[in-house]
Design a protein around this motif. Structure first.
Motif, mmCIF file in Angstrom:
data_model
loop_
_atom_site.group_PDB
_atom_site.id
_atom_site.type_symbol
_atom_site.label_atom_id
_atom_site.label_comp_id
_atom_site.label_asym_id
_atom_site.label_seq_id
_atom_site.Cartn_x
_atom_site.Cartn_y
_atom_site.Cartn_z
ATOM 1 N N THR A 110 4.120 -3.133 0.740
ATOM 2 C CA THR A 110 3.076 -3.697 1.588
ATOM 3 C C THR A 110 1.819 -2.830 1.550
ATOM 4 N N HIS A 111 0.675 -3.472 1.765
ATOM 5 C CA HIS A 111 -0.623 -2.821 1.593
ATOM 6 C C HIS A 111 -1.199 -2.300 2.905
ATOM 7 N N ASN A 112 -1.909 -1.177 2.815
ATOM 8 C CA ASN A 112 -2.778 -0.678 3.870
ATOM 9 C C ASN A 112 -4.149 -0.416 3.249
ATOM 10 N N ALA A 113 -5.131 -0.151 4.114
ATOM 11 C CA ALA A 113 -6.444 0.210 3.591
ATOM 12 C C ALA A 113 -6.340 1.491 2.770
ATOM 13 N N LYS A 114 -7.077 1.565 1.678
ATOM 14 C CA LYS A 114 -7.045 2.755 0.832
ATOM 15 C C LYS A 114 -7.955 3.861 1.366
ATOM 16 N N GLN A 115 -9.059 3.470 1.997
ATOM 17 C CA GLN A 115 -9.950 4.465 2.571
ATOM 18 C C GLN A 115 -9.385 4.985 3.893
ATOM 19 N N LYS A 116 -9.844 6.159 4.282
ATOM 20 C CA LYS A 116 -9.388 6.772 5.520
ATOM 21 C C LYS A 116 -10.470 6.707 6.594
ATOM 22 N N GLY A 143 -5.105 -8.182 3.753
ATOM 23 C CA GLY A 143 -3.832 -8.876 3.910
ATOM 24 C C GLY A 143 -3.156 -8.611 5.231
ATOM 25 N N GLN A 144 -3.645 -7.610 5.963
ATOM 26 C CA GLN A 144 -3.112 -7.336 7.302
ATOM 27 C C GLN A 144 -3.758 -8.219 8.367
ATOM 28 N N CYS A 145 -4.667 -9.070 7.970
ATOM 29 C CA CYS A 145 -5.355 -9.988 8.885
ATOM 30 C C CYS A 145 -4.796 -11.397 8.699
#
Length: 362
Positions: A110-116, A143-145
């Motif tokens: 599953t994906h998260n944002a790559k930037q911090k 994709g988390q939206c």
């Protein structure tokens, strides 16, 4: 340009959280910035603060959230600025073996944002469950939206982002509760109460709520429980379940506590060939001993439910529609609405069992 907003941060293990300025970068490819409307206070956030998840402090807490997409990065097509969304921590990849087999609710990548996101001094933040929504705005993978009906209450539907979805899904998706089934739920906090609501939604004939706290049993009756058991006054849980099910046990028993003793109650409290669903999260040190002949002899299914085996793109809009139709009372889970500076006090209320959910509104 990067934005500076307020956020609730756990700086170190066991210390009270602080509301401080955080920096949100512009969304990169596949990312979105979401203006948060509401975010529930979940026990998982307290686990993060206590170092029970990992030690990657500081944490930007909050993950049961709804809000409006403010901006999106390159390549984002599923959501657009202005969309009202519920955030999720299962942004499926579409290419792992589970996704390719048509089982994206088991996605392994599953994906998260790559930037911090960061503190003002540049210290990188670890967002809770890849979301971090006790904040005016947050950065997530697009994709988390999950886009839902914009007229729905953010405080109510945001709870689908974690605990309420976990409980509903444990009954409907993992437990596969059917019309006319008997269902027992052990532990009637937020997740257990949602499992009861899910069993009612599936038209279970008998729904048995089990808890040591009479307040929670009253909440459970409001969610659809037809019977209650308090082990401190009603005796042995397995015997009490059997007494309510003609001596047979329940078709589906959901353990929303996640301890060896409650799991054994679920195992022996089900009917022959019945289903046990573990949705309560055990700690790593817990061990289970069980005669293997009992596992063989009773048949049925022993399942674990991770996030209610949900697929947000499928389940969130459907559940929000049921809420809008008055068939799923998500408002009942919102015990109180609070401000962003009240999260630490909300942890105390949650720990004491005084609330189903406190919800931060922004």
């Amino acid at each position: 340009m990067p934005q500076t907003v307020r956020g609730v941060v756990a700086l170190s293990k066991g210390e009270p959280v602080v509301t401080t300025n955080i920096v949100i970068p512009d969304p990169g490819p596949g990312e979105a910035v979401v203006d948060i409307s509401a975010c529930g206070v979940c026990h998982t956030d307290l686990h993060y603060r206590e170092g029970g998840i990992n030690d990657e402090f500081p944490f930007l807490l909050g993950h049961e959230a709804a809000g409006v997409v403010e901006s999106v990065g390159e390549g984002v097509t599923d959501v657009a600025p202005g969309d009202f969304v519920v955030l999720n921590w299962r942004a499926v990849c579409g290419s792992c073996r589970a996704c390719l087999r048509g089982r994206p609710w088991y996605c392994f990548n599953t994906h998260n944002a790559k930037q911090k996101m960061t503190l003002e001094d540049g210290t990188e933040l670890s967002p809770a469950l890849g979301i971090g929504a006790f904040a005016d705005k947050t950065l997530v993978a697009a994709g988390q939206c999950t886009k839902v009906d914009p007229t729905a209450s953010p405080a109510a539907v945001g709870l689908l982002g974690c605990g309420v979805m976990a409980g509903l899904g444990a009954a409907i998706n993992t437990g596969n509760v059917q019309r006319g089934d008997s269902v027992a739920v052990i532990g009637c906090g937020g997740v257990g109460s949602a499992a009861i609501a899910g069993a009612r939604l599936a038209n279970a004939a008998k729904i048995i709520a089990i808890d040591l706290d009479d307040r929670k049993l009253e909440w459970a009756k409001g969610m659809g429980a037809t019977h209650t058991i308090n082990p401190s006054t009603d005796g042995d849980v397995v015997e009490a379940i059997q007494a309510l099910t003609d001596g047979n046990g329940a078709d589906v028993v959901i353990d929303a506590v996640g301890r060896p003793e409650t799991w054994k109650q679920a195992f022996y409290g089900r009917d022959l060939a019945g289903t046990v669903v573990l949705v309560g999260v055990p700690t790593p040190d817990m061990q289970l001993e069980l005669p293997l002949i009992d596992v063989f002899g009773r048949g049925g299914s022993l399942k674990s439910s991770w996030y209610g085996d949900c697929l947000p793109s499928r389940d969130f809009p459907m559940l929000v529609d049921l809420y809008q139709q008055g068939r799923l009372d998500l408002d009942a889970f919102v015990t109180e609405t609070i401000g962003i500076d009240d999260v630490e006090a909300a942890f105390d209320k949650m720990h004491a069992g005084d609330v189903l959910r406190s919800v931060v509104t922004l």
